[in-house]
Every structure is written in C-alpha cells, then in structure tokens.
Design a protein around this motif. Structure first.
Motif, short mmCIF file in Angstrom:
data_model
loop_
_atom_site.label_atom_id
_atom_site.label_comp_id
_atom_site.label_asym_id
_atom_site.label_seq_id
_atom_site.Cartn_x
_atom_site.Cartn_y
_atom_site.Cartn_z
N LEU A 120 0.74 -1.33 0.03
CA LEU A 120 -0.04 0.16 -0.04
C LEU A 120 0.89 1.31 -0.06
CD1 LEU A 120 -2.99 -1.08 2.31
CD2 LEU A 120 -3.20 -0.41 -0.08
N THR A 121 2.09 1.17 0.13
CA THR A 121 3.07 2.24 -0.01
C THR A 121 2.95 3.10 -1.14
OG1 THR A 121 4.67 0.96 1.33
CG2 THR A 121 5.27 3.09 0.58
N TYR A 122 2.61 2.59 -2.18
CA TYR A 122 2.63 3.32 -3.38
C TYR A 122 1.56 3.38 -4.20
CZ TYR A 122 7.72 3.22 -2.52
OH TYR A 122 8.82 3.50 -1.91
N TRP A 123 0.29 3.02 -3.42
CA TRP A 123 -0.94 2.80 -4.35
C TRP A 123 -2.08 3.76 -4.10
CZ3 TRP A 123 -1.70 -3.34 -3.83
CH2 TRP A 123 -0.69 -3.92 -4.40
N GLY A 124 -1.55 4.96 -3.22
CA GLY A 124 -2.46 6.03 -3.17
C GLY A 124 -3.70 5.87 -2.40
N MET A 125 -3.86 4.85 -1.83
CA MET A 125 -5.04 4.61 -1.18
C MET A 125 -5.22 4.54 0.38
SD MET A 125 -7.03 1.58 -3.32
CE MET A 125 -6.03 1.08 -4.63
N GLY A 126 -4.02 5.01 0.98
CA GLY A 126 -3.65 4.92 2.37
C GLY A 126 -3.55 3.54 2.84
N ALA A 127 -3.74 3.53 4.43
CA ALA A 127 -3.26 2.35 4.85
C ALA A 127 -4.59 1.60 5.11
CB ALA A 127 -2.75 2.70 6.27
N ILE A 128 -5.11 1.05 4.34
CA ILE A 128 -6.58 0.48 4.44
C ILE A 128 -6.45 -1.16 4.56
CG2 ILE A 128 -7.71 2.21 2.85
CD1 ILE A 128 -7.33 0.34 0.34
N ASP A 129 -8.05 -1.41 4.99
CA ASP A 129 -8.12 -2.87 5.28
C ASP A 129 -8.75 -3.40 4.19
OD1 ASP A 129 -6.97 -3.72 7.91
OD2 ASP A 129 -8.68 -2.61 8.88
N LEU A 203 -0.80 -4.41 3.99
CA LEU A 203 0.36 -3.64 4.81
C LEU A 203 1.31 -4.68 5.20
CD1 LEU A 203 -1.59 -1.39 6.89
CD2 LEU A 203 -0.07 -0.63 5.11
N THR A 204 1.15 -6.01 5.00
CA THR A 204 1.87 -6.99 5.36
C THR A 204 3.38 -7.10 4.68
OG1 THR A 204 0.00 -8.68 5.44
CG2 THR A 204 2.27 -9.67 5.20
N ILE A 205 4.52 -6.93 5.54
CA ILE A 205 5.63 -6.83 4.89
C ILE A 205 5.84 -8.25 4.08
CG2 ILE A 205 8.03 -6.75 5.51
CD1 ILE A 205 7.27 -4.75 7.69
N HIS A 206 6.63 -8.10 2.92
CA HIS A 206 6.67 -9.50 2.20
C HIS A 206 7.82 -9.04 1.26
CE1 HIS A 206 3.75 -7.29 -0.13
NE2 HIS A 206 3.76 -8.17 -1.27
N GLY A 207 8.21 -10.19 0.91
CA GLY A 207 9.18 -10.01 -0.50
C GLY A 207 9.50 -11.55 -0.70
N HIS A 271 -4.66 4.16 -21.54
CA HIS A 271 -5.14 5.51 -20.66
C HIS A 271 -4.91 5.03 -19.11
CE1 HIS A 271 -7.93 8.28 -19.68
NE2 HIS A 271 -8.80 7.49 -19.11
N ILE A 272 -5.39 3.89 -18.80
CA ILE A 272 -5.41 3.50 -17.47
C ILE A 272 -3.69 3.86 -16.97
CG2 ILE A 272 -5.41 1.79 -15.54
CD1 ILE A 272 -7.66 0.50 -17.19
N ARG A 273 -2.95 3.00 -17.79
CA ARG A 273 -1.44 3.10 -17.45
C ARG A 273 -0.84 4.64 -17.00
NH1 ARG A 273 3.39 2.94 -19.98
NH2 ARG A 273 5.00 1.43 -18.97
N LYS A 274 -1.37 5.47 -18.12
CA LYS A 274 -0.89 6.91 -18.06
C LYS A 274 -1.20 7.44 -16.68
CE LYS A 274 -0.10 8.26 -22.78
NZ LYS A 274 -0.99 7.59 -23.85
N ILE A 275 -2.62 7.20 -16.18
CA ILE A 275 -2.79 7.85 -15.06
C ILE A 275 -2.45 7.15 -13.78
CG2 ILE A 275 -5.05 8.01 -13.60
CD1 ILE A 275 -6.67 8.73 -16.37
N GLU A 276 -2.33 5.54 -13.83
CA GLU A 276 -1.64 5.11 -12.57
C GLU A 276 -0.30 5.05 -12.66
OE1 GLU A 276 -3.08 0.74 -12.70
OE2 GLU A 276 -5.30 1.58 -12.08
N SER A 277 0.29 5.43 -13.62
CA SER A 277 1.89 5.79 -13.34
C SER A 277 1.93 6.97 -12.61
CB SER A 277 2.46 6.18 -14.94
OG SER A 277 2.42 5.17 -15.54
N GLN A 278 1.02 7.93 -12.59
CA GLN A 278 1.21 8.99 -11.57
C GLN A 278 1.13 8.77 -10.15
OE1 GLN A 278 -1.63 12.65 -13.00
NE2 GLN A 278 -1.46 11.42 -14.80
N ILE A 279 0.23 7.47 -9.98
CA ILE A 279 0.17 7.11 -8.76
C ILE A 279 1.36 6.18 -8.20
CG2 ILE A 279 -1.23 5.55 -7.14
CD1 ILE A 279 -3.44 5.86 -9.23
N PHE A 280 1.77 5.26 -8.89
CA PHE A 280 2.85 4.53 -8.47
C PHE A 280 4.05 5.08 -8.78
CE2 PHE A 280 0.05 1.19 -10.71
CZ PHE A 280 -0.92 0.96 -9.46
N MET A 281 4.30 5.80 -9.51
CA MET A 281 5.68 6.77 -9.64
C MET A 281 5.66 7.95 -8.85
SD MET A 281 7.56 4.67 -10.88
CE MET A 281 7.07 3.29 -11.69
#
Ligand SMILES: O=C(O)CCC(=O)C(=O)O
Length: 292
Positions: A120-129, A203-207, A271-281
């Motif tokens: 959730l760090t980079y998805w622009g939705m906050g610390a949600i459940d 929010l689960t830490i994973h890798g 179209h989605i990618r252009k908008i979501e790039s602004q979120i993820f980057m």
C-alpha cells in the motif's frame, strides 16, 4: 508440501477469517483446479510466444506486469473465478472489485528478487483494510524457486518508510524496500503449488528470494478492493466489478476483454497506465517507466 486449508461450503470459516486478520495472510488456499492452473500457464506461455514480437504499443512485459486482466481474457477469467471470489468475500465482503491482475515471473536459476515491502506504500489509497491480494500459483512456489516470505502480524503497522533501490535484480518497479531490518527467522516461507493461492493484506511486509530451481516460478496475482476504498492521489482510478454492487462510484469500471490485445482494450490499458503511473511513481527519485 503443506496441506490446503479446508473451507466451509467453499468459503472461509470464521476461524480462518480471524487467522487472516491476526497474521495478515492466509495460505495455502484452493483457488483453481490444478489442471486449470496448468492450462493457464500453457496459455500464458503461448501468449509469450505469439505476442512477443507483435506490433503492440508497449513491450509485452508491460501488459504482463500490470492490469493484464484488461487485455487478456484468461486473466480476467481467473480474477473473476467464483471459487476465488467466495474466498475473497470472507475477507472484504460481498462487493468486490478487481483493482489489478498481474504476473510475477522468476526464470529458473536467476537472481531476481522482490525486496521486503508493503504494497500500500505506493498505491495512493492510504493504510486500508479493504484490499487483499490473491497470489495464485501457476507453477511451484517453494523456498528453492523463490516463493514469497511474509512477516506475521506486520500488517498492524502503519505504512512504514521505504527506500527506492532501483536494483536491477528487483522485480518491483522502483526496487522499493521497507526501511526496517527484517530478521531471517521472522520470514515465513509461503510454499504453494499450482492452483493454490495465498492471501495477504496490503500492509503485510513481504518479499521473495531468487529462483534456484529448474522451473519458472509463475504467479497470477490479483488485487481485490472494496468499492468504498478511494484513490487519493489522482482524480480517477479504475477497477473491474467482480461481484455484488458498487454503491460508491470511486472507481471507473473496466470491462473484461473478449480477445487478446483487442485494439480498444489496448487503448484502454494505455489510458489507465498513464493515470496509474502518476500514482505508482509518485515521489520517485528517478524517472522510470512503469514496467515497460
Ligand atoms: O511474487 C513475488 O515474489 C512478490 C509478489 C508481491 O510482492 C505481491 O504480490 O505483492
């Protein structure tokens, strides 16, 4: 190989639901039949052969790594599978949207890893459940092939500081890594086999570590959200209605595609990618493209 968790009439019992909220993850769960998973792998690999050199606007990898459900019908079919949705309903309730579906592939004997992070760090939705990830194995995910590692209970943290490493062996777009030292003994190896899935909280830490096995490690990863979740960084975000109703209108709904890479679906993807790039980057130190 760990036994698949049992369900109650195809759904998560209260005990299983509680386990998810305590641990921040749940596995191994039955997602799709093993044969269906192997057929999905075959279809994925056929697409890799047929479309690699096709004249698509973006490299094939971009379509594999994010929003694959917008351009490949078999991915939307997996994401909308009623057995998977029955399980997801136990976590986020009866109204379900698909936020994204994507492939995480590790080739045999390669050094590719995924650094420890919180989604959730980079998805622009906050610390949600109200977001849960279903990681569906299309080939064996074992410690040897670089299965995911989860940190139990780490979803009870807020969004923690992360650092962009841009490490070339990192499968994440920014090589994002949580700035917390995770002890090796705190990592739970999430071994799952074709057709099984794990669920994890945003929010689960994973890798995950490198693939030292002889086979490809392939997962179809679907992110489900509750319709009342909301994008905070840009005015519009996108999702596919999977089940129930959307009484909030926070996401523009996208249709399931009818054939691979149909021109209108490819245009929608872009179209989605252009908008979501602004979120993820957002806030990235380096300008990098989203999985091109
Ligand atoms: O496939 C992996 O190793 C990591 C996947 C991941 O980070 C995720 O699904 O959130």
């Amino acid at each position: 190989m760990p036994d698949t968790l049992t369900l109650q009439n195809g759904k998560l019992s209260q005990t299983r639901q509680d386990q998810y909220w305590t641990d921040g993850y749940l596995f191994p769960l039955p997602a799709i039949d093993r044969d269906m998973a192997l057929a999905a792998r075959a279809e994925f690999e056929q697409i890799e052969r047929d479309w690699l050199d096709a004249d698509l606007p973006l490299p094939l990898n971009a379509y594999k790594r994010v929003n694959a459900h917008v351009v490949m019908p078999f991915v939307a079919e997996i994401a909308l599978n009623p057995h998977v949705l029955d399980i997801i309903e136990g976590i986020i309730g009866p109204d379900i949207l698909v936020y994204s579906a994507e492939f995480f592939v590790k080739e045999p004997h390669t050094d590719h890893v995924v650094s420890m992070h919180q989604d959730l760090t980079y998805w622009g939705m906050g610390a949600i459940d109200g977001l849960v990830t279903a990681w569906i194995a299309l080939s064996p995910a074992t410690p040897a092939s670089g299965c995911m590692d989860f940190v139990r209970g780490s979803h009870k943290n807020p969004i923690l500081p992360h650092e962009d490493t841009y490490d070339e062996n990192n499968l994440l777009s920014r090589g994002q890594e949580v700035r917390v030292d995770v002890d090796e003994q705190d990592k739970i190896a999430i071994e799952i086999h074709p057709g099984q899935m794990s669920l994890h909280h945003g929010l689960t830490i994973h890798g995950s570590g490198p693939n030292t096995s002889d086979d490809r490690r392939i997962a179809c990863v679907v992110r489900y959200v509750r319709p009342d979740m909301k994008q905070q960084l840009v005015d519009e975000d996108f999702a596919m209605l999977a089940r129930g109703e959307d009484r909030f209108g926070n996401f523009t709904h996208v249709p399931a595609p009818e054939k691979n890479f149909a021109p209108d679906a490819v245009a929608l993807y872009d179209h989605i990618r252009k908008i979501e790039s602004q979120i993820f980057m957002n806030g990235a130190k380096q300008k990098s493209d989203m999985y091109a």
